[in-house]
Design a protein around this motif. Structure first.
Motif, PDB file in Angstrom:
ATOM      1  N   UNK A   1       0.486   3.957 -12.548  1.00  0.00           N
ATOM      2  CA  UNK A   1       1.516   2.930 -12.376  1.00  0.00           C
ATOM      3  C   UNK A   1       1.202   2.053 -11.173  1.00  0.00           C
ATOM      4  N   UNK A   2       0.777   2.674 -10.056  1.00  0.00           N
ATOM      5  CA  UNK A   2       0.438   1.899  -8.862  1.00  0.00           C
ATOM      6  C   UNK A   2      -0.739   0.974  -9.130  1.00  0.00           C
ATOM      7  N   UNK A   3      -1.697   1.449  -9.889  1.00  0.00           N
ATOM      8  CA  UNK A   3      -2.860   0.628 -10.238  1.00  0.00           C
ATOM      9  C   UNK A   3      -2.423  -0.598 -11.026  1.00  0.00           C
TER      10      UNK A   3
ATOM     11  N   UNK B   1       0.793  -1.218   0.000  1.00  0.00           N
ATOM     12  CA  UNK B   1       0.000   0.000   0.000  1.00  0.00           C
ATOM     13  C   UNK B   1       0.829   1.273   0.000  1.00  0.00           C
ATOM     14  N   UNK B   2       2.130   1.153   0.259  1.00  0.00           N
ATOM     15  CA  UNK B   2       3.022   2.318   0.255  1.00  0.00           C
ATOM     16  C   UNK B   2       3.663   2.543  -1.111  1.00  0.00           C
ATOM     17  N   UNK B   3       3.308   1.714  -2.096  1.00  0.00           N
ATOM     18  CA  UNK B   3       3.982   1.804  -3.395  1.00  0.00           C
ATOM     19  C   UNK B   3       3.781   3.164  -4.041  1.00  0.00           C
ATOM     20  N   UNK B   4       2.541   3.655  -4.064  1.00  0.00           N
ATOM     21  CA  UNK B   4       2.269   4.914  -4.764  1.00  0.00           C
ATOM     22  C   UNK B   4       3.049   6.066  -4.159  1.00  0.00           C
ATOM     23  N   UNK B   5       3.038   6.176  -2.825  1.00  0.00           N
ATOM     24  CA  UNK B   5       3.751   7.288  -2.208  1.00  0.00           C
ATOM     25  C   UNK B   5       5.259   7.146  -2.408  1.00  0.00           C
TER      26      UNK B   5
ATOM     27  N   UNK C   1      -5.890  -6.262 -16.010  1.00  0.00           N
ATOM     28  CA  UNK C   1      -4.491  -5.906 -16.267  1.00  0.00           C
ATOM     29  C   UNK C   1      -4.385  -5.154 -17.583  1.00  0.00           C
ATOM     30  N   UNK C   2      -5.115  -5.612 -18.593  1.00  0.00           N
ATOM     31  CA  UNK C   2      -5.070  -4.952 -19.892  1.00  0.00           C
ATOM     32  C   UNK C   2      -5.538  -3.498 -19.796  1.00  0.00           C
ATOM     33  N   UNK C   3      -6.613  -3.273 -19.034  1.00  0.00           N
ATOM     34  CA  UNK C   3      -7.109  -1.908 -18.856  1.00  0.00           C
ATOM     35  C   UNK C   3      -6.087  -1.042 -18.140  1.00  0.00           C
ATOM     36  N   UNK C   4      -5.409  -1.619 -17.140  1.00  0.00           N
ATOM     37  CA  UNK C   4      -4.404  -0.859 -16.400  1.00  0.00           C
ATOM     38  C   UNK C   4      -3.192  -0.558 -17.271  1.00  0.00           C
TER      39      UNK C   4
ATOM     40  N   UNK D   1     -13.005   1.525  -3.573  1.00  0.00           N
ATOM     41  CA  UNK D   1     -12.177   0.933  -4.611  1.00  0.00           C
ATOM     42  C   UNK D   1     -11.037   1.879  -4.938  1.00  0.00           C
ATOM     43  N   UNK D   2      -9.915   1.817  -4.202  1.00  0.00           N
ATOM     44  CA  UNK D   2      -8.836   2.758  -4.408  1.00  0.00           C
ATOM     45  C   UNK D   2      -8.157   2.556  -5.754  1.00  0.00           C
ATOM     46  N   UNK D   3      -7.649   3.663  -6.294  1.00  0.00           N
ATOM     47  CA  UNK D   3      -6.880   3.592  -7.538  1.00  0.00           C
ATOM     48  C   UNK D   3      -5.582   2.839  -7.296  1.00  0.00           C
ATOM     49  N   UNK D   4      -4.981   3.013  -6.122  1.00  0.00           N
ATOM     50  CA  UNK D   4      -3.686   2.400  -5.849  1.00  0.00           C
ATOM     51  C   UNK D   4      -3.720   1.725  -4.501  1.00  0.00           C
TER      52      UNK D   4
END
Length: 422
Positions: A337-339, A135-139, A232-235, A412-415
């Protein structure tokens, strides 16, 4: 998973290594002056433009194969090699300045960029996930991008004095040194890899233990996941849709600034507003990582309208709005990217990420061509305004998606992984 104190300490060490690596990779004093070097060597505008094509083409051709190599061999190894290849290109430029040397240098630089693209994101996400801190990836990545921006700003500030004291050889030597230091920092990255035979949620083993997929198998696994899994394709598609346009527009901001009527010496001051916005966008990733799909779509729409309004003012004050728009675009890129990372479950994480990177490079080239057509007819402000339209379309696409139609998008978080990402 409960995050223990040792895990928190390990996550902080990983982040510190990442920030140092990002800063040094962009702390290249040749950045603001290499076009001058090409011109002083006698190259025409057409020749210089052809060098940029060589650079882009190299990255596109090597992006996905290098991602598969990272999945098959060692992501840390590729992160060590990437700055060394770029540094070799910088050395070539100043030791034997000529069109051939510049072209080969761009091939090396493009190859280095391809090696690091995908491998870096995959390594960071995998290590944070292992520590129970996905969960810390985006930051973390947002701050890493900010560190890279600070490296660029530092190189801009130092390039002039170093060039005045020692000429291009001194600037080149400083750039090579930064690349070597970046490679040294990369050796400090931890790397643990899951066994391909193990379940996706099994505890990963150290990379040194072997048992990794081969290159061809990694390539097939990554491409299969990007193609077969709709989420995954959408992301994967969202990454270039968000990143490519503003990434290309950055190259034209000096022209837009000059069109406001300011003196040439004032143009860098206006560009600082843009870079300040990009810096803030990276730092805002932490509080925005729980942003829902509807809010994310609204972020893109507001950024697009702000960009068009700032360019349409045709006044220096418009760069305040453009800086705000670039802040939002940087934030949206980090979250995209996080998504993507949160949705990848197979062993080909670097490969899938590289597919998104290749799509971004291709889209950027398309934006270059479209910008040239529109700007030649309506000028730079019109081209910036037209470039905002794709973001409105992406926002509409997100709102029309299944996740965008949900009544409670905040769940539903983006990241992040504290719940299934959108």
């Amino acid at each position: 998973m409960t995050v223990t104190i040792p895990s928190v300490s390990a996550a902080r060490r990983l982040a510190a290594t990442l920030y140092g690596y990002a800063f040094l990779q962009d702390f290249v004093l040749l950045y603001p002056v290499y076009a001058l070097l090409f011109s002083d060597t006698g190259l025409s505008i057409g020749q210089i433009s052809s060098l940029f094509v060589v650079w882009s083409a190299t990255g596109i051709l090597l992006e996905v194969p290098s991602g598969a190599w990272a999945d098959a061999v060692s992501r840390r190894l590729l992160l060590c090699l990437a700055p060394l290849l770029a540094g070799a290109g910088y050395a070539l430029w100043v030791l034997t300045p000529s069109y051939g040397a510049f072209a080969l240098g761009f091939v090396l630089w493009g190859a280095g960029g391809a090696l690091g693209s995908g491998a870096l994101e995959a390594l960071v996400f995998t290590e944070l996930d292992r520590l129970g801190a996905a969960g810390r990836y985006a930051r973390t990545m947002g701050r890493a991008r900010t560190a890279g921006v600070l490296g660029v700003l530092a190189s801009i500030g130092l390039a002039g004095p170093v060039l005045a004291m020692g000429g291009y050889p001194a600037v080149g030597a400083a750039s090579v040194l930064a690349s070597v230091l970046a490679a040294a920092v990369a050796t400090r990255f931890p790397e643990h890899r899951p066994s391909p035979a193990a379940p996706a949620d099994a505890a990963p083993e150290p990379a040194e233990d072997g048992d990794d997929l081969g290159w061809a198998a990694s390539l097939r696994a990554g491409l299969a996941e990007a193609r077969a899994d709709p989420r995954v394709r959408a992301a994967v598609l969202l990454v270039p849709a968000v990143t490519a346009v503003w990434g290309a527009l950055d190259e034209y901001t000096p022209l837009l600034a000059r069109d406001t009527g300011v003196a040439e010496s004032t143009v860098p001051l206006l560009l600082l507003l843009v870079w300040a916005g990009v810096t803030m966008g990276g730092l805002l990733a932490a509080p925005a990582e729980r942003l829902g799909t509807r809010c994310y779509a609204a972020l893109l729409a507001v950024a697009a309208l702000t960009l068009a309004a700032g360019a349409g003012l045709r006044h220096p004050a418009g760069f305040v709005l453009i800086g705000v728009a670039f802040c939002a675009f940087q934030l949206a890129s980090v979250l995209a990217d996080a998504r993507l990372q949160a949705r990848i479950t197979g062993p080909g994480r670097a490969t899938v990420t590289s597919v998104a990177g290749m799509a971004t490079d291709l889209a950027i080239i398309a934006v270059y061509g479209g910008y040239a057509v529109v700007a030649s007819v309506g000028g730079n402000p019109a081209a910036f305004a037209v470039a905002a339209v794709p973001y409105l379309l992406v926002a509409g696409w997100l709102l029309g998606s299944r996740d965008g139609r949900r009544r409670s998008p905040a769940r539903e978080p983006v990241a992040g992984r504290s719940g299934e990402p959108t």
